[in-house]
Design a protein around this motif. Structure first.
Motif, PDB file in Angstrom:
ATOM      1  N   TRP A  91       0.839  -1.207   0.000  1.00 39.05           N
ATOM      2  CA  TRP A  91       0.000   0.000   0.000  1.00 39.05           C
ATOM      3  C   TRP A  91       0.866   1.245   0.000  1.00 39.05           C
ATOM      4  O   TRP A  91       0.574   2.223  -0.706  1.00 39.05           O
ATOM      5  CB  TRP A  91      -0.908  -0.009   1.229  1.00 39.05           C
ATOM      6  CG  TRP A  91      -1.996   1.025   1.164  1.00 39.05           C
ATOM      7  CD1 TRP A  91      -3.265   0.837   0.723  1.00 39.05           C
ATOM      8  CD2 TRP A  91      -1.884   2.411   1.516  1.00 39.05           C
ATOM      9  NE1 TRP A  91      -3.968   2.024   0.789  1.00 39.05           N
ATOM     10  CE2 TRP A  91      -3.139   3.013   1.269  1.00 39.05           C
ATOM     11  CE3 TRP A  91      -0.855   3.208   2.010  1.00 39.05           C
ATOM     12  CZ2 TRP A  91      -3.385   4.349   1.509  1.00 39.05           C
ATOM     13  CZ3 TRP A  91      -1.099   4.545   2.247  1.00 39.05           C
ATOM     14  CH2 TRP A  91      -2.352   5.112   1.998  1.00 39.05           C
ATOM     15  N   ASN A 223      -6.584   2.574   5.218  1.00 36.48           N
ATOM     16  CA  ASN A 223      -7.116   1.502   6.053  1.00 36.48           C
ATOM     17  C   ASN A 223      -6.532   1.621   7.465  1.00 36.48           C
ATOM     18  O   ASN A 223      -5.633   0.876   7.855  1.00 36.48           O
ATOM     19  CB  ASN A 223      -6.768   0.149   5.424  1.00 36.48           C
ATOM     20  CG  ASN A 223      -7.457  -1.006   6.099  1.00 36.48           C
ATOM     21  OD1 ASN A 223      -8.123  -0.854   7.121  1.00 36.48           O
ATOM     22  ND2 ASN A 223      -7.296  -2.188   5.532  1.00 36.48           N
ATOM     23  N   GLY A 226      -7.014  -1.487   9.749  1.00 38.87           N
ATOM     24  CA  GLY A 226      -6.156  -2.608   9.356  1.00 38.87           C
ATOM     25  C   GLY A 226      -4.768  -2.514   9.940  1.00 38.87           C
ATOM     26  O   GLY A 226      -4.234  -3.492  10.473  1.00 38.87           O
ATOM     27  N   GLY A 230      -3.671  -4.906  12.671  1.00 38.39           N
ATOM     28  CA  GLY A 230      -2.820  -5.916  12.048  1.00 38.39           C
ATOM     29  C   GLY A 230      -1.380  -5.877  12.506  1.00 38.39           C
ATOM     30  O   GLY A 230      -0.755  -6.931  12.718  1.00 38.39           O
ATOM     31  N   PHE A 269      -8.372  -8.367  12.007  1.00 37.83           N
ATOM     32  CA  PHE A 269      -7.625  -7.862  10.858  1.00 37.83           C
ATOM     33  C   PHE A 269      -8.046  -8.568   9.572  1.00 37.83           C
ATOM     34  O   PHE A 269      -8.268  -7.926   8.531  1.00 37.83           O
ATOM     35  CB  PHE A 269      -6.134  -8.051  11.120  1.00 37.83           C
ATOM     36  CG  PHE A 269      -5.248  -7.762   9.939  1.00 37.83           C
ATOM     37  CD1 PHE A 269      -5.116  -6.474   9.445  1.00 37.83           C
ATOM     38  CD2 PHE A 269      -4.541  -8.779   9.319  1.00 37.83           C
ATOM     39  CE1 PHE A 269      -4.307  -6.208   8.360  1.00 37.83           C
ATOM     40  CE2 PHE A 269      -3.719  -8.520   8.237  1.00 37.83           C
ATOM     41  CZ  PHE A 269      -3.606  -7.234   7.749  1.00 37.83           C
ATOM     42  N   ASN A 272     -11.520  -7.439   8.528  1.00 36.05           N
ATOM     43  CA  ASN A 272     -11.444  -6.086   7.991  1.00 36.05           C
ATOM     44  C   ASN A 272     -10.884  -6.081   6.575  1.00 36.05           C
ATOM     45  O   ASN A 272     -11.389  -5.354   5.701  1.00 36.05           O
ATOM     46  CB  ASN A 272     -10.575  -5.219   8.904  1.00 36.05           C
ATOM     47  CG  ASN A 272     -10.374  -3.826   8.366  1.00 36.05           C
ATOM     48  OD1 ASN A 272     -11.271  -2.989   8.407  1.00 36.05           O
ATOM     49  ND2 ASN A 272      -9.167  -3.546   7.847  1.00 36.05           N
ATOM     50  N   GLU A 273      -9.859  -6.900   6.322  1.00 37.45           N
ATOM     51  CA  GLU A 273      -9.265  -6.951   4.982  1.00 37.45           C
ATOM     52  C   GLU A 273     -10.242  -7.508   3.951  1.00 37.45           C
ATOM     53  O   GLU A 273     -10.185  -7.141   2.773  1.00 37.45           O
ATOM     54  CB  GLU A 273      -7.989  -7.808   5.008  1.00 37.45           C
ATOM     55  CG  GLU A 273      -6.859  -7.207   5.807  1.00 37.45           C
ATOM     56  CD  GLU A 273      -6.464  -5.831   5.312  1.00 37.45           C
ATOM     57  OE1 GLU A 273      -5.927  -5.731   4.201  1.00 37.45           O
ATOM     58  OE2 GLU A 273      -6.717  -4.849   6.039  1.00 37.45           O
ATOM     59  N   HIS A 276     -12.822  -4.265   3.484  1.00 41.46           N
ATOM     60  CA  HIS A 276     -12.398  -2.875   3.334  1.00 41.46           C
ATOM     61  C   HIS A 276     -12.184  -2.535   1.856  1.00 41.46           C
ATOM     62  O   HIS A 276     -11.663  -3.360   1.095  1.00 41.46           O
ATOM     63  CB  HIS A 276     -11.100  -2.640   4.115  1.00 41.46           C
ATOM     64  CG  HIS A 276     -10.824  -1.194   4.381  1.00 41.46           C
ATOM     65  ND1 HIS A 276     -10.235  -0.373   3.439  1.00 41.46           N
ATOM     66  CD2 HIS A 276     -11.071  -0.413   5.471  1.00 41.46           C
ATOM     67  CE1 HIS A 276     -10.106   0.852   3.951  1.00 41.46           C
ATOM     68  NE2 HIS A 276     -10.614   0.852   5.175  1.00 41.46           N
ATOM     69  N   PRO A 279      -7.859  -2.652   0.882  1.00 37.12           N
ATOM     70  CA  PRO A 279      -7.176  -3.600   1.767  1.00 37.12           C
ATOM     71  C   PRO A 279      -5.675  -3.625   1.505  1.00 37.12           C
ATOM     72  O   PRO A 279      -5.186  -3.170   0.465  1.00 37.12           O
ATOM     73  CB  PRO A 279      -7.821  -4.934   1.399  1.00 37.12           C
ATOM     74  CG  PRO A 279      -8.157  -4.774  -0.046  1.00 37.12           C
ATOM     75  CD  PRO A 279      -8.545  -3.327  -0.226  1.00 37.12           C
ATOM     76  N   TYR A 280      -4.948  -4.176   2.463  1.00 32.87           N
ATOM     77  CA  TYR A 280      -3.505  -4.370   2.284  1.00 32.87           C
ATOM     78  C   TYR A 280      -3.222  -5.628   1.475  1.00 32.87           C
ATOM     79  O   TYR A 280      -2.245  -5.686   0.744  1.00 32.87           O
ATOM     80  CB  TYR A 280      -2.814  -4.435   3.649  1.00 32.87           C
ATOM     81  CG  TYR A 280      -2.897  -3.130   4.390  1.00 32.87           C
ATOM     82  CD1 TYR A 280      -2.138  -2.039   3.985  1.00 32.87           C
ATOM     83  CD2 TYR A 280      -3.761  -2.968   5.468  1.00 32.87           C
ATOM     84  CE1 TYR A 280      -2.223  -0.822   4.650  1.00 32.87           C
ATOM     85  CE2 TYR A 280      -3.858  -1.756   6.143  1.00 32.87           C
ATOM     86  CZ  TYR A 280      -3.084  -0.695   5.727  1.00 32.87           C
ATOM     87  OH  TYR A 280      -3.176   0.507   6.375  1.00 32.87           O
ATOM     88  N   ARG A 282      -5.699  -9.098  -0.418  1.00 30.46           N
ATOM     89  CA  ARG A 282      -7.048  -9.610  -0.638  1.00 30.46           C
ATOM     90  C   ARG A 282      -7.152 -11.056  -0.126  1.00 30.46           C
ATOM     91  O   ARG A 282      -6.507 -11.962  -0.664  1.00 30.46           O
ATOM     92  CB  ARG A 282      -7.404  -9.552  -2.124  1.00 30.46           C
ATOM     93  CG  ARG A 282      -7.392  -8.137  -2.689  1.00 30.46           C
ATOM     94  CD  ARG A 282      -7.981  -8.084  -4.078  1.00 30.46           C
ATOM     95  NE  ARG A 282      -7.838  -6.770  -4.669  1.00 30.46           N
ATOM     96  CZ  ARG A 282      -8.637  -5.733  -4.414  1.00 30.46           C
ATOM     97  NH1 ARG A 282      -9.637  -5.886  -3.571  1.00 30.46           N
ATOM     98  NH2 ARG A 282      -8.445  -4.572  -4.993  1.00 30.46           N
ATOM     99  N   PHE A 419      -1.010  -6.842  -4.168  1.00 32.72           N
ATOM    100  CA  PHE A 419      -1.734  -7.560  -3.125  1.00 32.72           C
ATOM    101  C   PHE A 419      -1.118  -8.935  -2.872  1.00 32.72           C
ATOM    102  O   PHE A 419      -0.996  -9.370  -1.733  1.00 32.72           O
ATOM    103  CB  PHE A 419      -3.208  -7.704  -3.519  1.00 32.72           C
ATOM    104  CG  PHE A 419      -3.907  -6.391  -3.702  1.00 32.72           C
ATOM    105  CD1 PHE A 419      -4.298  -5.640  -2.609  1.00 32.72           C
ATOM    106  CD2 PHE A 419      -4.162  -5.893  -4.973  1.00 32.72           C
ATOM    107  CE1 PHE A 419      -4.941  -4.422  -2.768  1.00 32.72           C
ATOM    108  CE2 PHE A 419      -4.807  -4.680  -5.146  1.00 32.72           C
ATOM    109  CZ  PHE A 419      -5.191  -3.940  -4.041  1.00 32.72           C
TER     110      PHE A 419
END
Length: 545
Positions: A91, A223, A226, A230, A269, A272-273, A276, A279-280, A282, A419
């Motif tokens: 990210w 995010n 996250g 995370g 975490f 959330n991913e 969101h 995301p950081y 997928r 990702f």
């Protein structure tokens, strides 16, 4: 001029022009090669900083007057932030640009090493190493993206081979480097060794990497949850793996709390991913059979390679009393041939006639054969006895790592690169933590078991052995007129022999376990993943889609 309308009128297919390449991806040439090599060098710099200081921890502890237990926290803190950084790096480099982000993190990694030998206490050293681990962990995901983004399709597999060097070449070169710096230069250079190579890497990246633009608008969908959940979750779980065996796992309140709260935070975490918008990585990728097989295989294969590298070093140090400089040739036998084997395996896998799944299975069989040879380990082995085992790993490591990375990346589109790179690199780092925890737990428990059995057999058959005399006591009797002193020395030598034999039997057990794990992974990768093909340059006659 409208070219689509006549095509529609004639009933023919509509062929859209291929979109122009972004301006920040230049045509492939020498300059791009230099930039990619600089990125590869930066990742090796981070790897050397990690492995050399880890292997040389005993020497560093002696020089800095650090106790054993405190020294383990230096490693655990570094690895925790190193692995956590890999999950969030994509990210940030998409936001700040690969060019700027890579140079900044490489410079930070080198600058943090300058004051490291002069830290006044363990707490300040751990804080410094945490920041250094954070900077070092940001580099491997960038390397994967650079190799997949800037290299043309026909040589992209060679880029994957270059990335695989960080998993095969770098770790095996850590022991020889530690031996050289400590024995011939000075212990300070266990930290400072990365400075000149980092400077060279920065110069190469500054010259060769494309100046892609920054995208600060991405902060509008940052995010926050996250990273706030995370980062501590991953750090907690990694510390559990590195400190669990020393603190006796869940009998320790520290390990219990870290595992419970870290596991709960990691579940939040992951949820959330999954939902969101930015995301950081997928989570949905795990629906793919290829992603499941490749990521599970990546963790297992790297853990296997790490454990198989630890066994000779542990045996030679604990049983034979080798210093790192004496054990260095065992690691060099694996490290140096990788410079030839990695491009060779990449060239084989780059052929569309070759199914990389069979290459992977062949590599697992090589590692299984190496583990089978290791089951013959005895207390009489010396350094030379490990060479055949290491030679099999020369073939097995690249034959497993490169196809695994192909299975993980070749089925993905260009937009999926950031990702998947974060996920692959986080699991790659996690594999080292898993290997550390498993090796420590298995060695300790199996050594305790065999030690108990040996002492039990000795006590059971003590009367039967009396007719054979007492060779230890007879050899030590002439060393002192004091019989009590001789008896104490005899008992100490006896327990030394028991400890050595118990350790050897424990390492044998680990080799036996590795055989079946390797065979299991070979079978899994022949069944679970679908075949992938190496990319090819698009033909000018092929319509763009």
């Amino acid at each position: 001029m409208n070219t689509v309308a006549p095509a529609l009128a004639a009933g023919g297919p509509v062929i859209h022009a291929a979109p122009p390449r972004p301006s920040y991806i230049p045509p492939f040439g020498l300059r791009t090669v230099i930039g990619c090599l600089g990125m590869l060098l930066a990742v090796h710099v981070a790897g050397f900083n990690e492995h050399v200081t880890e292997i040389g921890l005993s020497d560093i502890r002696g020089a800095m007057h650090i106790g054993h237990d405190e020294g383990t926290w230096v490693i655990a803190i570094y690895e925790a932030f190193n692995i956590a950084a890999m999950a969030f790096t994509p990210w940030f480099y998409m936001t700040f640009s690969i060019y700027r982000f890579s140079i900044f993190m490489t410079a930070a990694l080198a600058l943090f090493s300058i004051p490291a030998p002069f830290m006044p206490d363990v707490t300040s050293l751990c804080i410094l190493r945490a920041f250094q681990g954070l900077a070092g962990g940001c580099l491997p995901p960038v390397l994967m993206t650079v190799m997949l983004k800037y290299l043309p399709p026909q040589i992209r597999v060679f880029g994957i081979g270059g990335y695989a060097m960080s998993a095969t070449f770098g770790p095996n070169l850590g022991l020889p480097l530690e031996a050289f710096w400590f024995e011939h230069v000075g212990w300070h250079w266990l930290y400072w060794e990365i400075i000149p190579t980092a400077a060279l890497a920065i110069a190469m990246m500054a010259y060769g990497l494309p100046r892609d633009p920054m995208h600060f608008e991405r902060f509008e969908k940052f995010n926050w949850l996250g990273i706030l959940v995370g980062l501590p979750a991953i750090c907690s779980l990694v510390i559990v793996l590195y400190q669990g065996d020393r603190l006796d796992w869940f009998r320790s309140p520290v390990i219990t709390d870290l595992a419970f709260w870290g596991g709960a935070a990691f579940i939040v975490f992951v949820i959330n991913e999954a939902y969101h918008p930015s995301p950081y990585f997928r989570i949905q990728y795990w629906r793919s059979r290829n992603i499941q097989a490749s990521l599970l295989s990546l963790v297992g294969i790297l853990a296997i390679c790490s454990v198989m590298g630890n066994i000779p070093a542990t045996y030679l140090e604990a049983v034979r009393g080798y210093r790192p400089i004496q054990a260095a040739p065992v690691s060099l036998v694996v490290a140096l041939p990788q410079l030839i084997m990695l491009p060779l395996i990449a060239a084989i896998c780059n052929s569309r006639k070759v199914d990389c799944r069979f290459v992977l299975a062949g590599g697992m069989l090589c590692l299984a054969a190496a583990a089978w040879l290791g089951t013959w380990l005895t207390v009489d082995w010396v350094r030379d006895n490990f060479y055949l085992i290491q030679i099999l790993q020369v073939f097995g490591q690249p034959m497993t790592v490169i196809p695994t990375l192909m299975l993980a990346t070749m089925a993905m589109g260009p937009a999926d690169g950031p990702f998947i790179s974060g996920m692959v690199n986080m699991l790659k780092g996690l594999a080292n933590a898993v290997a550390f925890a498993l090796f420590g737990a298995l060695t300790r428990r199996r050594e305790q078991y065999h030690s108990t059995m040996l002492l039990d057999h000795h006590g059971t058959h003590q009367l039967a052995l009396q007719g054979m005399g007492d060779p230890i006591n007879s050899q030590l009797a002439a060393t002192s007129p004091d019989s009590a002193h001789v008896a104490r020395n005899t008992l100490q030598v006896f327990h030394t022999y028991v400890h050595e034999q118990a350790l050897v039997l424990a390492l044998n057990d680990i080799y036996y376990i590795l055989i079946w794990v390797c065979l299991g992974y070979a079978a899994m990768n022949l069944i679970l993943p679908r075949r992938v093909y190496p990319p090819q340059a698009p033909s000018p006659d092929t319509p763009a889609r």
